[in-house]
Design a protein around this motif. Structure first.
Motif, PDB file in Angstrom:
ATOM      1  N   THR A  82      -9.928 -20.862   5.995  1.00 16.44           N
ATOM      2  CA  THR A  82      -9.241 -19.698   5.431  1.00 16.44           C
ATOM      3  C   THR A  82     -10.125 -18.982   4.416  1.00 16.44           C
ATOM      4  N   VAL A  83      -9.899 -17.614   4.379  1.00 13.36           N
ATOM      5  CA  VAL A  83     -10.640 -16.765   3.429  1.00 13.36           C
ATOM      6  C   VAL A  83      -9.622 -16.022   2.580  1.00 13.36           C
ATOM      7  N   HIS A  84      -9.757 -15.982   1.320  1.00 12.21           N
ATOM      8  CA  HIS A  84      -8.884 -15.207   0.436  1.00 12.21           C
ATOM      9  C   HIS A  84      -9.563 -13.864   0.178  1.00 12.21           C
ATOM     10  N   GLU A  85      -8.993 -12.796   0.841  1.00 14.17           N
ATOM     11  CA  GLU A  85      -9.614 -11.467   0.706  1.00 14.17           C
ATOM     12  C   GLU A  85      -9.047 -10.750  -0.511  1.00 14.17           C
ATOM     13  N   ARG A  86      -9.887  -9.902  -1.080  1.00 15.25           N
ATOM     14  CA  ARG A  86      -9.447  -9.132  -2.243  1.00 15.25           C
ATOM     15  C   ARG A  86      -8.796  -7.838  -1.786  1.00 15.25           C
ATOM     16  N   GLY A  87      -7.947  -7.310  -2.601  1.00 16.16           N
ATOM     17  CA  GLY A  87      -7.325  -6.021  -2.304  1.00 16.16           C
ATOM     18  C   GLY A  87      -8.305  -4.884  -2.511  1.00 16.16           C
ATOM     19  N   ARG A  88      -7.850  -3.677  -2.132  1.00 15.86           N
ATOM     20  CA  ARG A  88      -8.711  -2.500  -2.294  1.00 15.86           C
ATOM     21  C   ARG A  88      -8.153  -1.587  -3.374  1.00 15.86           C
ATOM     22  N   LEU A 163      -2.653  15.011   2.139  1.00 15.19           N
ATOM     23  CA  LEU A 163      -1.851  14.019   2.855  1.00 15.19           C
ATOM     24  C   LEU A 163      -2.651  13.372   3.977  1.00 15.19           C
ATOM     25  N   ALA A 164      -3.469  14.158   4.668  1.00 14.68           N
ATOM     26  CA  ALA A 164      -4.310  13.586   5.732  1.00 14.68           C
ATOM     27  C   ALA A 164      -5.284  12.581   5.134  1.00 14.68           C
ATOM     28  N   ALA A 165      -5.799  12.895   3.957  1.00 16.69           N
ATOM     29  CA  ALA A 165      -6.744  11.981   3.298  1.00 16.69           C
ATOM     30  C   ALA A 165      -6.050  10.686   2.905  1.00 16.69           C
ATOM     31  N   LEU A 166      -4.846  10.794   2.336  1.00 18.85           N
ATOM     32  CA  LEU A 166      -4.115   9.582   1.937  1.00 18.85           C
ATOM     33  C   LEU A 166      -3.729   8.753   3.162  1.00 18.85           C
ATOM     34  N   ALA A 167      -3.339   9.439   4.224  1.00 17.99           N
ATOM     35  CA  ALA A 167      -2.957   8.706   5.435  1.00 17.99           C
ATOM     36  C   ALA A 167      -4.146   7.948   6.015  1.00 17.99           C
ATOM     37  N   ALA A 168      -5.339   8.500   5.850  1.00 14.46           N
ATOM     38  CA  ALA A 168      -6.528   7.871   6.431  1.00 14.46           C
ATOM     39  C   ALA A 168      -6.904   6.570   5.728  1.00 14.46           C
ATOM     40  N   LYS A 175      -6.331  -1.068   7.669  1.00 16.46           N
ATOM     41  CA  LYS A 175      -7.119  -1.457   6.501  1.00 16.46           C
ATOM     42  C   LYS A 175      -6.354  -2.490   5.676  1.00 16.46           C
ATOM     43  N   ARG A 176      -7.086  -3.136   4.736  1.00 19.97           N
ATOM     44  CA  ARG A 176      -6.450  -4.132   3.864  1.00 19.97           C
ATOM     45  C   ARG A 176      -5.488  -3.446   2.901  1.00 19.97           C
ATOM     46  N   PRO A 177      -4.601  -4.224   2.317  1.00 20.43           N
ATOM     47  CA  PRO A 177      -3.653  -3.610   1.371  1.00 20.43           C
ATOM     48  C   PRO A 177      -4.372  -3.002   0.178  1.00 20.43           C
ATOM     49  N   LEU A 178      -3.687  -2.058  -0.397  1.00 12.54           N
ATOM     50  CA  LEU A 178      -4.242  -1.334  -1.541  1.00 12.54           C
ATOM     51  C   LEU A 178      -3.608  -1.848  -2.828  1.00 12.54           C
TER      52      LEU A 178
END
Lengths: 765, 249
Positions: A82-88, A163-168, A175-178
């Motif tokens: 298992t790997v514990h990934e960091r948030g973004r 909004l397009a930028a945020l959606a991307a 993508k990983r959680p923010l």
């Protein structure tokens, strides 16, 4: 456990027990029930045994049942890596062109750099627990590598779509959680948020599942601009029908109480309306009422004056296209005397809902004696001056039906009728009879210049004798003779023969003869009965007989349906008004408005006389820029249509302005196919200039929606809201069976055998 | 291959060529005439009436007319080239033959106009009953009185009601098809008022109005022809102010 497994567990950092059986769950459940039943039955059967004996036998059966279950369930150990990934934590910096605008003594971009400097130290500290992702934002979000690249290039995005930028960058996009999102922007969105309604962004903001830190740049109070924000008008209007055009003017930092809004049609001012400016409501509206006088494609321009110190001057003017079409075809029918031909044409015109008919019939001539005073008659004066001067331009088609102009002193107005055709693009139909064509002395008059036939000066050119019409090759393909119900030649053959014929000297240059007399001559050719001509901007039709009504009621007598008359005249009207559906050349711009520097895309379609795609037609295109000082040719092109009858033409490098493209086409046999035009705009203002006002309130609303924060000035980044976005991710897993060996089966056999042997020995078998 | 259609065309063309020269030399005008329908009863009680009406029409209006009406059987397909027809009834009107009913039904539906004139008309008269019975087979509409403000009373002359040799009925009756009067029924013997002998004598006394009533009968006849030719032309918006002004005088 990992140590116990030794070599097999190498490379794994976690384990758990698991079931490896491939038996379906219902089977396993049934087995468990069977084993439980076996235990219960065993216990019941041992009621007479001693307590010790019963305990031993039940215990042995229980152990055997557990062993069976364990063997079937196939218990095992799952080894995991298992790997514990960091948030973004995403940082978005608005790099659209509006960020280059001045904001006080700095540009917005420079202020964005200041805000980044405020945030950067705190973000670097957070980088120990979250991954910091950097993006430049315009039409979408473009990731950049490293802080230096974030602000290095100048802001030049041609559109702001926050909004397009945020959606991307949202987790939904794979993508990983923010942990949080920082948005450094002027808020001057020109996509979904242009209306200023933050609720339109709610779905996108909620999909982030992270607090948004809104970092606004640019002070709205320092923004001074007057702009045409919007023009609300339909794409099309009906000719001679009033339409309303509403112009929204945005005024920011303007002291004036009102601004004049001008609506222009080319160089001609339609109206000027003052729009009242209210500091509390920066958008003022000006309403215009406009009645287009002619059909066609127009470019109208709404504009406000340029004031000193405005941030953007390109948005003070906005052009928009208006296609003016007919709601009804306005027809003037003038008949020299009542007749059946007049009557059946009137019936058709009156019954046609697309026709607005004005009729004038000469019911009494100067030589007639009614035997009564004028008050006893319902006759009205023939208003020649009014009709053929002031009102003429309001008609689409003038029909002169067996009408002699001379008794009504109309010679002066014949020039107007000619100009109506050649300059205004009107349609003229002259219908035969003993008062028409040469008989009426039209020869040598201005009207003769636009007719499809040449008129002789000899009198008594009207004949009456039965004849069967002859169809010409052009007539066979012409839309006027699309009489339905099969091939036109056979349709005409079934119609009653005609009688009336106006003989003429010949056919005019450029005219096309559709139907002829079988033997009468006009010069070297057969005498025309129906002929058409394109002349100047208009069209003319000559029907050299007063018997087309035979295709109505008399046709019924010979078994027809009496519809050929209606069909013929319906086609004739459509052809005379250049109904677009009957045009053989169609020009269309791919877009009504092009951004500055964009390539105009124009498509020309040609069809043959039977309205099938026409290949190998030579198309000539001229693009002119419409401007107050006179139109100027901006580009000329030529092309050959392909197998689909189409030619695509691209015009690059057009300066901002209003353009009219005109296409004409010639078939490969040299015959002219006609022409068409279309209008388009090359905008002076890019979207970034149209909606450039900083909107911190919009950014703040988005931040509130996400339970984020409005960040203004220096701030402790660590104190801003963020969520724990760490995730545990399994990169590798392996399963090892625990009971997959002979010993478990032997143990089961030994226990079951022991129980059986003891039962027999104690007398329970 | 020479088909019947081609043969007919050639024949027609040859006849046309022969006649063309003569026709060109003559006064070539497309002239109007009226079909006078034959039937099993007294179909021509006023033989000179239509001739006189056509003459008056020619004298008073711009309409070019033939000298005489054309007597024709309703079953004759030539009827369809004469969009205005006149059916006089003196006494009984025997039932129309099936072909006559079929032809008249098609004729009226496709634009023809029929004027029925009764020598002895009136409300509830045998004439009215016979006409209603005959029309039942040729027109689906109801026979109804024509209102006084109908355009037929102003299509050329300004009239305030019907007229004829008698004053048996104060109304014209009509059947509407496609918003027009396809059948117009006069109870007042219009033909009796129009009839004039070759010696120039009126053939019938007009009662009770005498010469004025006869003039009104001619005016109504002319209006009927004008209505058949121009339909509701006089109801076009452009005419209304003039007509209202004349009505007020």
């Amino acid at each position: 456990m990992l140590q116990l497994l030794g070599q097999a567990a190498q490379g794994f950092n976690d384990w758990r027990l698991c079931v490896m059986s491939s038996l379906p769950a219902p089977w396993l459940a049934a087995l468990a029930l069977a084993l439980a039943a076996s235990l219960v039955l065993s216990a019941l059967a041992l009621r007479r045994a001693s307590l010790a004996g019963r305990g031993v036998l039940v215990a042995l059966r229980l152990v055997a049942a557990l062993l069976i279950g364990a063997i079937l369930l196939e218990p095992g150990v799952e080894l995991r890596s298992t790997v514990h990934e960091r948030g973004r934590l995403a940082v978005l910096v608005d790099a659209s062109a509006s960020m280059a605008m001045a904001d006080g003594d700095l540009t917005r971009w420079q202020r964005a750099a200041e805000r980044w400097s405020d945030l950067a130290p705190g973000l670097r500290r957070l980088a120990e627990s979250v991954d910091i992702e950097l993006y430049r934002v315009a039409e979408s979000a473009l990731p950049v590598a490293g802080e230096s690249a974030l602000l290095q290039a100048p802001p030049n995005g041609q559109r702001s779509d926050l909004l397009a930028a945020l959606a991307a960058i949202a987790p939904d996009a794979g993508k990983r959680p923010l942990a949080a999102v920082a948005l450094i922007s002027d808020g001057a969105d020109n996509a979904d948020l242009q209306s200023g309604d933050p609720e339109r962004g709610r779905p996108v903001v909620e999909a982030l599942r992270a607090p948004l830190w809104a970092v606004p740049v640019g002070d709205p109070k320092r923004f001074r601009d007057l702009a045409i924000e919007e023009v609300v008008a339909d794409d099309f209007a009906f000719v001679r029908n009033e339409i309303e055009i509403e112009v929204a003017v945005s005024a920011h930092g303007i002291e004036a109480k009102s601004v004049p809004v001008t609506l222009r049609d080319g160089g001609q001012v339609i109206a000027v309306v003052n729009a009242a400016i209210d500091a509390a409501r920066p958008t003022a509206r000006a309403s215009f009422r406009f009645t287009p006088a002619a059909t066609g494609k127009k470019l109208l321009v709404a504009e406000v004056p340029v004031l000193a110190g405005e941030a953007v001057v390109e948005n003070n003017q906005r052009a928009f296209a208006l296609k003016v079409i007919r709601d009804r075809i306005r027809v003037l029918q003038v008949a020299g005397r009542p007749s059946w031909d007049e009557r059946f044409l009137r019936v058709f015109l009156k019954a046609n809902p697309s026709v607005d008919l004005i009729s004038f019939f000469i019911l009494r001539s100067a030589s007639d004696q009614s035997g009564s005073s004028s008050d006893e008659l319902s006759l009205i004066p023939f208003p020649t001056e009014e009709l053929f001067t002031r009102e003429l331009k309001t008609f689409d088609i003038v029909i002169l039906q067996n009408f002699n102009y001379r008794p009504y002193q109309m010679g002066l107005y014949l020039q107007n009728v000619r100009d109506f055709v050649t300059e205004q693009g009107g349609g003229l139909a002259m219908i035969g009879g003993d008062l028409s064509f040469s008989e009426a002395g039209y020869g040598g008059t201005p009207i003769a210049e636009v007719l499809p036939v040449q008129l002789g000066s000899a009198p008594r050119q009207y004949r009456r004798a039965p004849y069967q019409l002859e169809l010409t090759p052009i007539g066979r393909q012409h839309p006027i003779l699309d009489l339905g119900r099969g091939e036109v030649g056979s349709v005409l053959g079934r119609l009653p023969p005609l009688s009336g014929l106006n003989l003429v000297a010949g056919v005019a240059d450029g005219a096309q003869v559709l139907l002829t007399h079988p033997f009468e001559r006009a010069g070297r050719d057969r005498a025309p009965v129906v002929a058409v001509r394109e002349v100047g901007r208009g069209r003319s039709l000559a029907v050299l007989t007063d018997d087309t009504w035979y295709w109505s009621l008399p046709d019924v007598a010979s078994g027809g349906r009496g519809v050929a008359h209606r069909q013929f005249w319906a086609n004739a009207l459509r052809w005379l008004i250049r109904d677009p559906a009957l045009s053989r050349v169609r020009l269309e711009s791919a877009r009504r408005s092009y951004d500055p520097g964009a390539e105009a895309e124009l498509r020309v379609r040609t069809v043959d006389a039977a309205y099938r795609p026409l290949a190998a037609a030579r198309v000539t295109l001229q693009v002119v820029r419409e401007q107050a000082g006179g139109d100027r040719t901006a580009a000329e092109r030529s092309a050959i249509t392909d197998a689909d009858g189409e030619a695509a033409l691209r015009i690059p490098d057009l300066a901002p302005g209003n353009y009219r493209a005109m296409a004409s086409a010639v078939a490969d046999d040299g015959s002219a196919l006609g022409h068409d035009d279309d209008v388009f705009i090359v905008s002076a203002a890019r979207p970034e200039q149209t909606a450039a006002r900083p909107r911190p309130e919009l950014l703040a609303a988005l931040a509130r929606m996400s339970n984020g924060a409005l960040v203004s000035g220096a701030v402790e980044v660590e104190q801003l809201p963020r969520r724990d976005a760490r995730v545990e991710r399994i990169s590798r897993a392996k399963r090892i069976p625990l009971w997959d060996n002979l010993w478990s089966v032997l143990a089961l056999c030994a226990i079951a055998g022991s129980e059986w042997w003891l039962r027999r020995r104690w007398g329970f078998a | 291959m020479l088909t019947r259609r081609h043969f007919n065309q050639l024949l027609l063309t040859a006849c046309g060529a022969t006649l063309a020269g003569a026709a060109a030399a003559e006064d070539a005008v497309n002239r109007l005439t009226i079909a006078q329908l034959k039937h099993g009863g007294g179909w021509n009680p006023r033989p000179t009436a239509l001739r006189r009406l056509l003459w008056e029409l020619s004298k008073r209006t711009s309409v070019e007319v033939e000298a005489d009406a054309q007597a024709i059987e309703p079953c004759d397909r030539a009827l369809f080239k004469l969009p205005l027809s006149y059916l006089a009834v003196d006494g009984a009107l025997p039932p129309l033959a099936a072909c006559a009913q079929s032809a008249l039904r098609s004729y009226l539906a496709h634009g023809g106009t029929l004027v029925i004139d009764g020598v002895s008309g009136g409300r509830g008269s045998p004439f009215e009953r016979a006409v209603r019975a005959a029309l039942a087979g040729v027109a689906s509409g109801e026979l109804q009185p024509v209102p006084r403000d109908h355009v037929i009373y102003k299509s050329f002359y300004m009239l305030d009601g019907p007229a004829g040799r008698t004053a048996a009925c104060p109304d014209l009756d009509a059947v509407h098809i496609d918003n027009r009067l396809a059948v117009v029924v006069s109870h007042n013997d219009l033909g009796g008022a129009w009839a004039r002998s070759n010696l120039g004598l009126w053939e019938h006394e007009v009662e009770p109005g005498g010469a004025q009533q006869r003039e009104r009968a001619f005016r109504l006849g002319i209006n009927l022809v004008m209505y058949a030719l121009c339909l509701d032309y006089k109801e076009d918006q452009v005419h209304i102010p003039f007509i209202l002004k004349k009505r007020r005088r």
